[in-house]
Design a protein around this motif. Structure first.
Motif, PDB file in Angstrom:
ATOM      1  N   PHE A 135     -21.359  -8.820 -36.740  1.00 56.59           N
ATOM      2  CA  PHE A 135     -21.504  -7.367 -36.673  1.00 56.59           C
ATOM      3  C   PHE A 135     -20.282  -6.796 -35.958  1.00 56.59           C
ATOM      4  N   GLY A 136     -19.609  -5.841 -36.609  1.00 50.56           N
ATOM      5  CA  GLY A 136     -18.410  -5.293 -35.994  1.00 50.56           C
ATOM      6  C   GLY A 136     -18.196  -3.832 -36.328  1.00 50.56           C
ATOM      7  N   LEU A 137     -17.355  -3.167 -35.515  1.00 53.25           N
ATOM      8  CA  LEU A 137     -16.995  -1.761 -35.707  1.00 53.25           C
ATOM      9  C   LEU A 137     -18.248  -0.892 -35.769  1.00 53.25           C
ATOM     10  N   MET A 138     -19.193  -1.185 -34.859  1.00 57.27           N
ATOM     11  CA  MET A 138     -20.470  -0.482 -34.824  1.00 57.27           C
ATOM     12  C   MET A 138     -20.667   0.140 -33.440  1.00 57.27           C
ATOM     13  N   ASN A 139     -19.748   1.030 -33.083  1.00 53.46           N
ATOM     14  CA  ASN A 139     -19.808   1.774 -31.832  1.00 53.46           C
ATOM     15  C   ASN A 139     -20.008   3.251 -32.131  1.00 53.46           C
ATOM     16  N   TYR A 140     -20.975   3.857 -31.485  1.00 50.68           N
ATOM     17  CA  TYR A 140     -21.234   5.277 -31.718  1.00 50.68           C
ATOM     18  C   TYR A 140     -20.013   6.124 -31.360  1.00 50.68           C
ATOM     19  N   ASN A 141     -19.472   5.916 -30.179  1.00 49.47           N
ATOM     20  CA  ASN A 141     -18.369   6.768 -29.728  1.00 49.47           C
ATOM     21  C   ASN A 141     -17.123   6.590 -30.586  1.00 49.47           C
ATOM     22  N   ASN A 142     -16.840   5.364 -30.989  1.00 51.41           N
ATOM     23  CA  ASN A 142     -15.645   5.110 -31.785  1.00 51.41           C
ATOM     24  C   ASN A 142     -15.755   5.657 -33.203  1.00 51.41           C
ATOM     25  N   ASN A 143     -16.971   5.694 -33.752  1.00 54.99           N
ATOM     26  CA  ASN A 143     -17.144   6.086 -35.152  1.00 54.99           C
ATOM     27  C   ASN A 143     -17.562   7.538 -35.332  1.00 54.99           C
ATOM     28  N   LYS A 144     -17.908   8.205 -34.234  1.00 51.28           N
ATOM     29  CA  LYS A 144     -18.404   9.577 -34.342  1.00 51.28           C
ATOM     30  C   LYS A 144     -17.401  10.470 -35.071  1.00 51.28           C
ATOM     31  N   ALA A 145     -16.163  10.436 -34.657  1.00 54.40           N
ATOM     32  CA  ALA A 145     -15.147  11.280 -35.292  1.00 54.40           C
ATOM     33  C   ALA A 145     -14.866  10.832 -36.720  1.00 54.40           C
ATOM     34  N   ASN A 146     -14.856   9.524 -36.964  1.00 57.94           N
ATOM     35  CA  ASN A 146     -14.558   9.022 -38.304  1.00 57.94           C
ATOM     36  C   ASN A 146     -15.595   9.482 -39.316  1.00 57.94           C
ATOM     37  N   TYR A 147     -16.877   9.421 -38.937  1.00 58.87           N
ATOM     38  CA  TYR A 147     -17.927   9.818 -39.869  1.00 58.87           C
ATOM     39  C   TYR A 147     -17.875  11.317 -40.142  1.00 58.87           C
ATOM     40  N   VAL A 148     -17.646  12.113 -39.099  1.00 61.00           N
ATOM     41  CA  VAL A 148     -17.567  13.563 -39.285  1.00 61.00           C
ATOM     42  C   VAL A 148     -16.418  13.908 -40.224  1.00 61.00           C
ATOM     43  N   ASN A 149     -15.299  13.244 -40.046  1.00 58.00           N
ATOM     44  CA  ASN A 149     -14.149  13.507 -40.914  1.00 58.00           C
ATOM     45  C   ASN A 149     -14.453  13.149 -42.369  1.00 58.00           C
ATOM     46  N   ALA A 150     -15.358  12.193 -42.564  1.00 60.99           N
ATOM     47  CA  ALA A 150     -15.704  11.781 -43.926  1.00 60.99           C
ATOM     48  C   ALA A 150     -16.838  12.616 -44.520  1.00 60.99           C
ATOM     49  N   GLY A 151     -17.340  13.590 -43.762  1.00 58.30           N
ATOM     50  CA  GLY A 151     -18.360  14.484 -44.295  1.00 58.30           C
ATOM     51  C   GLY A 151     -19.758  14.237 -43.793  1.00 58.30           C
ATOM     52  N   THR A 152     -19.961  13.320 -42.859  1.00 58.46           N
ATOM     53  CA  THR A 152     -21.288  13.021 -42.325  1.00 58.46           C
ATOM     54  C   THR A 152     -21.334  13.349 -40.842  1.00 58.46           C
ATOM     55  N   ASN A 153     -22.266  14.199 -40.448  1.00 63.02           N
ATOM     56  CA  ASN A 153     -22.451  14.543 -39.045  1.00 63.02           C
ATOM     57  C   ASN A 153     -23.478  13.603 -38.433  1.00 63.02           C
ATOM     58  N   ILE A 154     -23.037  12.706 -37.573  1.00 64.12           N
ATOM     59  CA  ILE A 154     -23.934  11.705 -37.009  1.00 64.12           C
ATOM     60  C   ILE A 154     -24.411  12.085 -35.616  1.00 64.12           C
ATOM     61  N   SER A 155     -24.254  13.350 -35.234  1.00 63.13           N
ATOM     62  CA  SER A 155     -24.655  13.761 -33.884  1.00 63.13           C
ATOM     63  C   SER A 155     -26.146  13.572 -33.642  1.00 63.13           C
ATOM     64  N   SER A 156     -26.958  13.600 -34.731  1.00 62.32           N
ATOM     65  CA  SER A 156     -28.400  13.408 -34.570  1.00 62.32           C
ATOM     66  C   SER A 156     -28.811  11.942 -34.589  1.00 62.32           C
ATOM     67  N   TRP A 157     -27.881  11.056 -34.892  1.00 63.93           N
ATOM     68  CA  TRP A 157     -28.197   9.638 -34.908  1.00 63.93           C
ATOM     69  C   TRP A 157     -28.313   9.121 -33.478  1.00 63.93           C
ATOM     70  N   GLU A 158     -28.931   7.964 -33.330  1.00 66.51           N
ATOM     71  CA  GLU A 158     -29.018   7.341 -32.011  1.00 66.51           C
ATOM     72  C   GLU A 158     -27.626   6.938 -31.541  1.00 66.51           C
ATOM     73  N   THR A 159     -27.430   7.059 -30.251  1.00 64.84           N
ATOM     74  CA  THR A 159     -26.091   6.845 -29.703  1.00 64.84           C
ATOM     75  C   THR A 159     -25.790   5.393 -29.390  1.00 64.84           C
TER      76      THR A 159
END
Length: 426
Positions: free
Chosen positions: A324-348
């Motif tokens: 399991f890798g590259l599964m950090n909330y803080n590291n991926n938050k900006a990446n997902y938003v830039n790709a069109g998905t707002n993950i602010s409501s997901w678990e941190t």
């Protein structure tokens, strides 16, 4: 059928016919004759017409061009491919797809048997986002919301089909969020391999796999689910045994980052099956598993998932040697938003393996967490017969996280045969 544009005159055609026909016998290429009757019928054709490959040269297969399919991508091939599938069902012959582009605008209905083989020499997927740019040898361009459905057209039950597909590329260009490749089919003794399936809403919806192999395929940019068997509208049985004696291995299963609620495997009651050596990335949940027995999830790689594997009311499952890798909330938050998905409501807290309530007979062994918030998180209640050992993480404090008091009580009860590895800094 001979394309008359290839010859200058009818006299030339007649001359060539005389070289082929001797009396009532048709000559072979070496001058010997085989039984035949009458003259060769010659019909006109357009310049540059399709050359039909004789079925005799295809090791028992029959070319889809024989049924009138257009391999240039200019015309709808739904009726021709449907006729070919009906032929395959009635005779057991495999339908051969020569290199080309095939436009499929409507649903294809399969019988109890369907076998297709494309002439893809290799699978090319990354970076090819549309049919015109796709460099694979055999490409279907589909527009219907359902590509394959059972011949009975039933919406309330599964239709059993021995389905074989090899060396094909399926590319969805319309209805991408709502499209389904295999709709309410029981894939019975099926074999799907060496295919590229791209930009569909769901690959397998409301279906079961029985003694089925899905191997060495690329599933790219899937919008909702790779395999969904839970809570399917209209099915008489809402909890089908979705995988039995089946093998899903060596696939690249890629979700689209454009959807907030999408899951790779969302299945009930997998039985005696193996999910092995797959690369699974860009899903909110890679696998959501409940119930079943004898399921092995081994040697898979998970990336960019809030949950790699999520278990609820699950039992008799072995989870071993996964990464399991590259599964950090803080590291991926900006990446997902830039790709069109707002993950602010997901678990941190993102984790590799999440154990929910009422899970029994679980073996979690030799898994590795790299750049993941928590490798294993245990919550809920109702645990029995657990074995958790030899799992590793770059930070020992992030190997196991038990957050429920009920879970802690259950894990500490030696009478329930629960073993959790001891983590030390040495």
């Amino acid at each position: 059928s001979i394309d008359t544009s290839n010859f200058a005159t009818k006299a030339d055609l007649a001359k060539k016919q005389n070289t082929l026909v001797s009396g009532t016998n048709i000559k072979t290429i070496n001058g010997e004759s085989i039984l035949g009757s009458g003259n060769i019928t010659i019909s006109g054709g357009s310049s540059g017409g399709t050359v039909i490959t004789p079925s005799e040269g295809l090791n028992g297969m029959v070319s889809v061009l024989t049924f009138g399919a257009d391999s240039t991508g200019a015309n709808d091939c739904t009726s021709a491919i449907q006729a070919a599938l009906d032929h395959s069902n009635n005779t057991g012959q495999t339908i051969y797809f020569p290199p080309g582009r095939y436009k499929v605008l409507n649903t294809l209905y399969v019988g109890e048997y369907a076998s297709m083989k494309g002439d893809n020499n290799s699978i090319t997927g990354i970076g090819e986002h549309n049919g015109s740019g796709n460099k694979n040898n055999v490409v279907w361009i589909t527009s219907s919301t359902k590509v394959f459905q059972g011949k009975s057209k039933s919406e309330t039950e599964l239709y059993s089909c021995k389905f074989c597909m090899e060396g094909m590329t399926l590319q969805c260009e319309q209805n991408q969020n709502s499209s389904v490749v295999f709709y309410k089919l029981l894939l019975n003794n099926a074999n799907i391999r060496d295919c590229l399936i791209r930009s569909y809403g769901t690959v397998i919806l409301g279906a079961m796999c029985y003694v089925t192999t899905i191997q060495h395929n690329w599933f790219l940019d899937i919008r909702n689910y790779f395999f969904k068997s839970k809570n399917i509208n209209g099915l008489t049985d809402q909890r089908p045994a979705s995988m039995t004696d089946s093998y899903i291995t060596d696939n690249y299963i890629n979700g689209s980052v454009l959807s907030n609620n999408h899951t790779g495997f969302d299945i009930h009651f997998p039985n005696y099956s193996v999910i092995h050596n797959n690369f699974i990335d860009f899903w909110k949940i890679g696998m959501d598993i409940s119930g079943g027995q004898g399921l092995a999830i081994t040697n898979n790689t998970f990336q960019f998932c809030m949950r790699g594997i999520f278990l609820e009311t699950a039992s008799h499952i072995s989870i071993m040697n996964n990464t399991f890798g590259l599964m950090n909330y803080n590291n991926n938050k900006a990446n997902y938003v830039n790709a069109g998905t707002n993950i602010s409501s997901w678990e941190t807290t993102w984790c590799g393996i999440y154990i929910s309530y009422q899970c029994t007979e679980i073996n979690i062994h030799c898994n590795m967490g790299m750049t993941v918030d928590k490798l294993i998180r245990i919550n809920g209640y109702g645990y029995k017969n657990f074995f958790i050992r030899d799992n590793t993480h770059g930070n020992i404090n992030n190997i196991i996280d038990i957050i429920s008091m009920d879970a802690k009580t259950g894990m500490d009860d030696g009478g329930k045969n629960v073993f959790v590895q001891t983590i030390t800094s040495s």
